[in-house]
Design a protein around this motif. Structure first.
Motif, mmCIF file in Angstrom:
data_model
loop_
_atom_site.group_PDB
_atom_site.id
_atom_site.type_symbol
_atom_site.label_atom_id
_atom_site.label_comp_id
_atom_site.label_asym_id
_atom_site.label_seq_id
_atom_site.Cartn_x
_atom_site.Cartn_y
_atom_site.Cartn_z
ATOM 1 N N GLN A 1 0.827 -1.206 0.000
ATOM 2 C CA GLN A 1 0.000 0.000 0.000
ATOM 3 C C GLN A 1 0.866 1.262 0.000
ATOM 4 O OE1 GLN A 1 -3.740 -0.020 2.422
ATOM 5 N NE2 GLN A 1 -2.961 -1.969 3.143
ATOM 6 N N VAL A 2 1.997 1.214 0.694
ATOM 7 C CA VAL A 2 2.932 2.348 0.672
ATOM 8 C C VAL A 2 3.436 2.582 -0.746
ATOM 9 C CG1 VAL A 2 5.208 3.154 1.431
ATOM 10 C CG2 VAL A 2 3.647 2.096 3.080
ATOM 11 N N LEU A 3 3.814 1.505 -1.423
ATOM 12 C CA LEU A 3 4.328 1.631 -2.789
ATOM 13 C C LEU A 3 3.266 2.137 -3.755
ATOM 14 C CD1 LEU A 3 6.459 -1.637 -3.073
ATOM 15 C CD2 LEU A 3 7.285 0.689 -2.715
ATOM 16 N N GLU A 4 2.009 1.865 -3.443
ATOM 17 C CA GLU A 4 0.921 2.271 -4.335
ATOM 18 C C GLU A 4 0.472 3.713 -4.126
ATOM 19 O OE1 GLU A 4 -2.045 -0.642 -3.541
ATOM 20 O OE2 GLU A 4 -0.952 -2.262 -4.556
ATOM 21 N N LEU A 5 0.994 4.387 -3.096
ATOM 22 C CA LEU A 5 0.563 5.759 -2.823
ATOM 23 C C LEU A 5 0.852 6.687 -3.997
ATOM 24 C CD1 LEU A 5 1.469 6.433 0.925
ATOM 25 C CD2 LEU A 5 -0.791 6.247 -0.098
ATOM 26 N N ASN A 6 1.972 6.458 -4.699
ATOM 27 C CA ASN A 6 2.311 7.284 -5.851
ATOM 28 C C ASN A 6 2.225 6.516 -7.159
ATOM 29 O OD1 ASN A 6 2.871 9.813 -4.692
ATOM 30 N ND2 ASN A 6 4.854 9.083 -3.975
ATOM 31 N N TYR A 7 1.569 5.369 -7.136
ATOM 32 C CA TYR A 7 1.470 4.532 -8.337
ATOM 33 C C TYR A 7 0.744 5.297 -9.442
ATOM 34 C CZ TYR A 7 0.366 0.573 -11.337
ATOM 35 O OH TYR A 7 0.262 -0.272 -12.409
ATOM 36 N N PRO A 8 1.138 5.189 -10.718
ATOM 37 C CA PRO A 8 2.230 4.333 -11.204
ATOM 38 C C PRO A 8 3.540 5.076 -11.409
ATOM 39 C CG PRO A 8 0.933 5.077 -13.046
ATOM 40 C CD PRO A 8 0.342 5.737 -11.830
ATOM 41 N N GLU A 9 3.632 6.324 -10.944
ATOM 42 C CA GLU A 9 4.779 7.133 -11.315
ATOM 43 C C GLU A 9 6.102 6.654 -10.709
ATOM 44 O OE1 GLU A 9 1.927 8.347 -10.297
ATOM 45 O OE2 GLU A 9 1.185 9.600 -11.935
ATOM 46 N N ASP A 10 6.119 6.426 -9.390
ATOM 47 C CA ASP A 10 7.411 6.286 -8.751
ATOM 48 C C ASP A 10 7.684 4.950 -8.061
ATOM 49 O OD1 ASP A 10 7.037 9.678 -7.902
ATOM 50 O OD2 ASP A 10 8.513 8.886 -9.301
ATOM 51 N N GLY A 11 6.655 4.330 -7.470
ATOM 52 C CA GLY A 11 6.922 3.125 -6.708
ATOM 53 C C GLY A 11 7.844 3.417 -5.546
ATOM 54 N N ILE A 12 8.973 2.728 -5.488
ATOM 55 C CA ILE A 12 9.896 2.879 -4.365
ATOM 56 C C ILE A 12 10.485 4.282 -4.302
ATOM 57 C CG2 ILE A 12 11.941 2.071 -5.632
ATOM 58 C CD1 ILE A 12 11.033 1.194 -1.988
ATOM 59 N N LEU A 13 10.664 4.961 -5.454
ATOM 60 C CA LEU A 13 11.199 6.318 -5.443
ATOM 61 C C LEU A 13 10.250 7.299 -4.766
ATOM 62 C CD1 LEU A 13 12.778 6.636 -9.011
ATOM 63 C CD2 LEU A 13 13.959 6.327 -6.840
ATOM 64 N N GLY A 14 8.965 6.985 -4.791
ATOM 65 C CA GLY A 14 7.991 7.865 -4.167
ATOM 66 C C GLY A 14 8.155 7.977 -2.673
ATOM 67 N N LEU A 15 8.852 7.017 -2.055
ATOM 68 C CA LEU A 15 9.053 7.041 -0.607
ATOM 69 C C LEU A 15 9.790 8.305 -0.177
ATOM 70 C CD1 LEU A 15 8.636 5.364 1.969
ATOM 71 C CD2 LEU A 15 10.847 4.287 1.542
ATOM 72 N N CYS A 16 10.648 8.835 -1.049
ATOM 73 C CA CYS A 16 11.441 10.016 -0.703
ATOM 74 C C CYS A 16 10.610 11.291 -0.673
ATOM 75 C CB CYS A 16 12.589 10.181 -1.699
ATOM 76 S SG CYS A 16 13.832 8.890 -1.601
#
Length: 264
Positions: A85-100
C-alpha cells in the motif's frame, strides 16, 4: 464433520467440506482473504525474513524490503500488504522512489501505519538520499564538471516542492568546503541577492562557487530570472575575485548547466 457453510464478518462466504476449506472464486472474496493472511501463515519460503536469509536482500522485491522494515502488520493487514500500500501511494509514477517524497501525514492515511511505522519509512527515505549523496561525493571529489554536481544533489533536490538555492563553496582544487542553503522560495522563484551569496563565500574563504537550484516542475530549462541572477552573481564575483564556476538547474532526472549552455 458435516457439510455446511459459515459467513465471514464481511459477508464473504467460506464453504466447509469434510476435507478442507476453499475460497469462493469472486475477486472481492479472494482479495479479502489474501489481505488478511498473517505472515506466520504464509509458506516459509515466501516470508521476506526467511527469503532474505536464504537468498540475500537483493532477492527481495521492493515490497518485501519495506515489509522487513515495517516488521509487524496490523489487525487487518500483514506487513507485506502494508508495504504494498505504501508503494501504491504514488502509483504508477514512482513506486519505491515515491518514498522520498511522502510525508508522515500521507503515510498515516494507510490503515495500520501510525507514527512509529511512518517515521521508520521516512528515515529509510532519508538514509537512501544521504547514502546516494555521500557515494557521489566519494566518487567525484573534485566538482570540476556538471555531472559531479548533479550526482551530489539529484536525489535530494529533484523531489522538492519548492525551489531551494544552494551555494557550493570550493577551494583551489574544486573540492567542497561546504554547501549553504541560501534561500527556500516559492514554486515560481527562489530569491537571493549576490550580497547574501558572497557573504558566505568570504566567510569560508572560498576561491570559487557553484550555484545549484531545483525546478519543482521537473523541467530544468533555465528561466529568464535564472539567467539574470547568474549574470549578476558572475559580475559581482569578478569584482571581489571569487569566480562563479557554474549554475546548475536540477529537474526530475534531468539538469542544465548554464556554463555548458554558454551563459557563463
Amino acid at each position: 464433520m458435516s457439510e455446511g457453510h459459515d459467513k465471514m464478518s464481511t459477508g464473504c462466504e467460506i464453504h466447509k467440506t469434510n476435507h478442507s476449506f476453499f475460497v469462493p472464486e469472486s475477486h472481492a472474496e479472494r482479495s479479502f482473504i489474501m489481505e488478511h493472511i498473517k505472515m506466520k501463515d504464509m509458506p516459509a519460503n515466501d516470508r521476506p525474513y526467511e527469503k532474505c536469509l536464504r537468498m540475500g536482500p537483493e532477492s527481495l522485491s521492493d515490497g518485501e524490503l519495506l515489509a522487513v522494515i515495517i516488521r509487524t502488520g496490523s489487525r487487518r493487514f500483514s506487513s507485506l500488504k502494508l508495504a504494498q500500500q505504501v508503494l501504491e501511494l504514488n502509483y504508477p509514477e514512482d513506486g519505491i522512489l515515491g518514498l522520498c517524497r511522502l510525508s508522515l501525514s500521507e503515510l498515516k492515511k494507510i490503515d495500520g501505519i501510525g507514527d512509529v511505522k511512518g517515521i521508520q519509512l521516512l528515515c529509510i527515505g532519508e538514509l537512501s538520499k544521504r547514502i546516494s549523496r555521500r557515494s557521489a561525493m566519494i566518487r567525484s571529489i573534485a566538482f570540476d564538471r556538471p555531472e559531479a554536481v548533479v550526482d551530489y544533489y539529484m536525489e535530494e533536490m529533484r523531489h522538492l516542492a519548492q525551489e531551494h538555492l544552494y551555494i557550493m563553496l570550493l577551494n583551489t582544487k574544486h573540492m567542497l568546503i561546504r554547501d549553504v542553503l541560501i534561500s527556500k522560495g516559492t514554486v515560481n522563484a527562489s530569491l537571493a541577492s549576490p550580497r547574501e551569496i558572497f557573504i558566505e563565500a568570504l566567510r569560508y574563504q572560498a576561491v570559487g562557487i557553484i550555484l545549484v537550484h531545483n525546478h519543482p516542475s521537473g523541467d530544468s530549462t533555465p528561466s529568464r530570472e535564472d539567467c539574470l541572477m547568474t549574470r549578476r552573481v558572475a559580475q559581482s564575483g569578478s569584482l571581489i575575485g571569487i569566480q562563479l564556476l557554474d549554475h546548475i538547474v536540477i529537474g526530475d532526472n534531468n539538469f542544465c548547466s548554464l556554463k555548458k549552455e554558454g551563459m557563463l
